[in-house]
Design a protein around this motif. Structure first.
Motif, short mmCIF file in Angstrom:
data_model
loop_
_atom_site.label_atom_id
_atom_site.label_comp_id
_atom_site.label_asym_id
_atom_site.label_seq_id
_atom_site.Cartn_x
_atom_site.Cartn_y
_atom_site.Cartn_z
N ILE A 76 0.86 -1.19 0.00
CA ILE A 76 0.00 0.00 0.00
C ILE A 76 0.90 1.24 0.00
N HIS A 77 0.41 2.31 -0.58
CA HIS A 77 1.18 3.56 -0.60
C HIS A 77 1.44 3.99 0.85
N LEU A 80 -0.87 6.13 2.98
CA LEU A 80 -2.19 5.64 3.37
C LEU A 80 -2.14 4.69 4.56
N PRO A 84 -7.44 7.07 7.97
CA PRO A 84 -8.80 6.58 8.23
C PRO A 84 -9.43 6.04 6.94
N PRO A 125 -22.22 5.17 2.16
CA PRO A 125 -23.44 4.48 1.73
C PRO A 125 -23.76 3.28 2.60
N ILE B 12 -0.77 16.18 4.63
CA ILE B 12 -1.75 15.23 4.08
C ILE B 12 -2.29 14.33 5.20
N ARG B 13 -1.40 13.81 6.03
CA ARG B 13 -1.85 12.93 7.13
C ARG B 13 -2.80 13.69 8.07
N LEU B 16 -6.12 14.11 6.44
CA LEU B 16 -6.87 12.84 6.45
C LEU B 16 -7.51 12.63 7.82
N GLN B 17 -6.77 12.96 8.86
CA GLN B 17 -7.32 12.81 10.21
C GLN B 17 -8.48 13.78 10.43
N ARG B 19 -10.45 14.78 8.28
CA ARG B 19 -11.48 14.44 7.29
C ARG B 19 -11.77 15.60 6.36
N ALA B 23 -9.02 9.24 1.56
CA ALA B 23 -8.22 8.35 0.72
C ALA B 23 -9.16 7.43 -0.05
N ARG B 25 -9.76 4.06 -1.55
CA ARG B 25 -9.20 2.71 -1.47
C ARG B 25 -9.92 1.82 -2.46
N ALA B 33 -4.07 0.04 -2.55
CA ALA B 33 -3.81 1.41 -3.01
C ALA B 33 -2.32 1.59 -3.23
N CYS B 36 -1.48 6.88 -4.40
CA CYS B 36 -2.30 7.56 -3.39
C CYS B 36 -3.27 8.52 -4.09
N LEU B 38 -6.19 10.98 -3.32
CA LEU B 38 -6.84 11.67 -2.21
C LEU B 38 -7.98 12.51 -2.74
N TRP B 44 -15.42 13.51 -2.83
CA TRP B 44 -15.82 12.49 -1.86
C TRP B 44 -17.34 12.45 -1.72
N ASN B 48 -20.00 9.43 -2.47
CA ASN B 48 -20.63 8.81 -1.31
C ASN B 48 -22.04 9.28 -1.01
N THR B 50 -25.92 9.02 -1.81
CA THR B 50 -26.83 8.09 -2.47
C THR B 50 -27.84 8.89 -3.28
N VAL B 114 0.98 10.78 -5.85
CA VAL B 114 0.04 11.30 -4.86
C VAL B 114 -0.81 12.37 -5.54
#
Lengths: 140, 177
Positions: A76-77, A80, A84, A125, B12-13, B16-17, B19, B23, B25, B33, B36, B38, B44, B48, B50, B114
């Motif tokens: 994995i990269h 990542l 999360p 979802p 970046i980290r 991600l934390q 939000r 990422a 996947r 992955a 990377c 992002l 996003w 995600n 619906t 990335v």
């Protein structure tokens, strides 16, 4: 291509099966030429590859591989690692629900408000189709 | 006082934390992955949310699959990834062409392999390459980048091999007069 030929020569030379000098003699070439071929990558002609390998008692085997048939990578990269993912989102959503437990009271799908459903959809979802009770069960 | 240097990887980290970045996947079994990808919030949310419209849901599924091509480390082709004009803006597009409507996901490279997908647009709404709509989406891409990473600049290069591993030789940008 060069790596494969150079590696094969190194293996054979280690066994004492062949030397650059013998290759040069078999091909009627200057030994310095063989040294140059095996020293660094260059634009080999197919004939040259064929001659070189023939002198080593081998031949090149060609195989065309579809990208889709290449084995999947098993790494994995690095960025990542520990980032999360969706599962974490579900858990944090469940924790969020738990903290608002007093508002929701009954953790049944019927008791959920429209806004709860909106939050679910916003997060993932899967969360949208998973009941609160199920999500809470996943909280460590 | 102690000053701590923070690399763009640290940012970046952190994002991600927080939000503010997500990422992507790959979902297919056996994939990982390798690169990377992002996603900023716009992209996003698109993936995600619906939608009641089943066709739209399917189209977004194809879009996700197209984005996963990058993440899975599959070979990259100029029909898939293209550097937008002007080159110094460093905004790239990922083309999700089929099924119609064609979708463009814009983004910038934080590092080799990335890619930060900042925003998206329907191709049919963008018009010609000099259109106001194109300028707007490119400006939006830069703005999202700045909001996430200021003062870190994106990677600027016309050599795709400096930005992506496994890119097939080809023309990834077009010189404009």
């Amino acid at each position: 291509m060069f790596t494969a030929i150079a590696e094969f020569f190194a293996e054979e030379a280690e066994k004492g099966a062949i030397t650059k000098k013998t290759i040069a003699e078999m091909l009627g070439k200057d030994p310095a030429q063989v040294t140059r071929w095996l020293a660094a990558p260059s634009n080999f002609e197919l004939d040259t590859i064929s001659d070189l390998l023939l002198a080593m008692g081998a031949e090149m085997d060609y195989r065309i591989v579809r990208f889709s048939e290449r084995p999947a990578p098993n790494y994995i990269h690095p960025l990542l690692v520990g980032a999360p993912d969706l599962d974490d989102s579900r858990v944090s959503f469940a924790v969020e629900l738990k903290s608002e437990d007093t508002k929701i009271r009954k953790l049944t799908p019927e008791a959920e408000t429209t806004s709860d459903k909106k939050i679910r959809k916003k997060i993932t979802p899967e969360a949208a189709t998973t009941s609160s009770a199920e999500l809470l069960e996943r909280v460590p | 006082m102690r000053l701590t240097y923070m690399s763009i990887h640290d940012v970046i980290r952190w994002r991600l934390q927080e939000r503010r970045l997500f990422a992507l996947r790959p979902l297919a079994a056996g994939t990982s992955a390798r690169r990377c990808m992002l996603l900023a919030e716009d992209v996003w949310s698109l993936l995600n949310t619906t939608h009641e419209d089943q066709e739209l849901e399917e189209r977004i599924g194809f879009l996700q699959a197209d984005l996963e091509v990058f993440a899975e480390g599959q070979p990259i082709h100029p029909k898939y990834l293209f550097l937008l004009y002007p080159v110094e803006d460093a905004v790239w597009e990922i083309r999700s062409v089929r099924p119609a409507p064609s979708i463009r996901v814009l983004g910038l490279f934080a590092d080799k392999d990335v890619f930060v997908a900042t925003n998206y647009a329907l191709r049919e709404e963008l018009g010609g390459w000099q259109s106001r709509e194109w300028k707007q989406v490119k400006r939006r891409a830069r703005a999202v980048w700045s909001s996430l990473f200021h003062p870190y600049p994106p990677m600027v290069s016309t050599d795709v091999n400096q930005l992506v591993s496994g890119a097939i030789n080809g023309k990834y940008f077009k010189e404009r007069a």
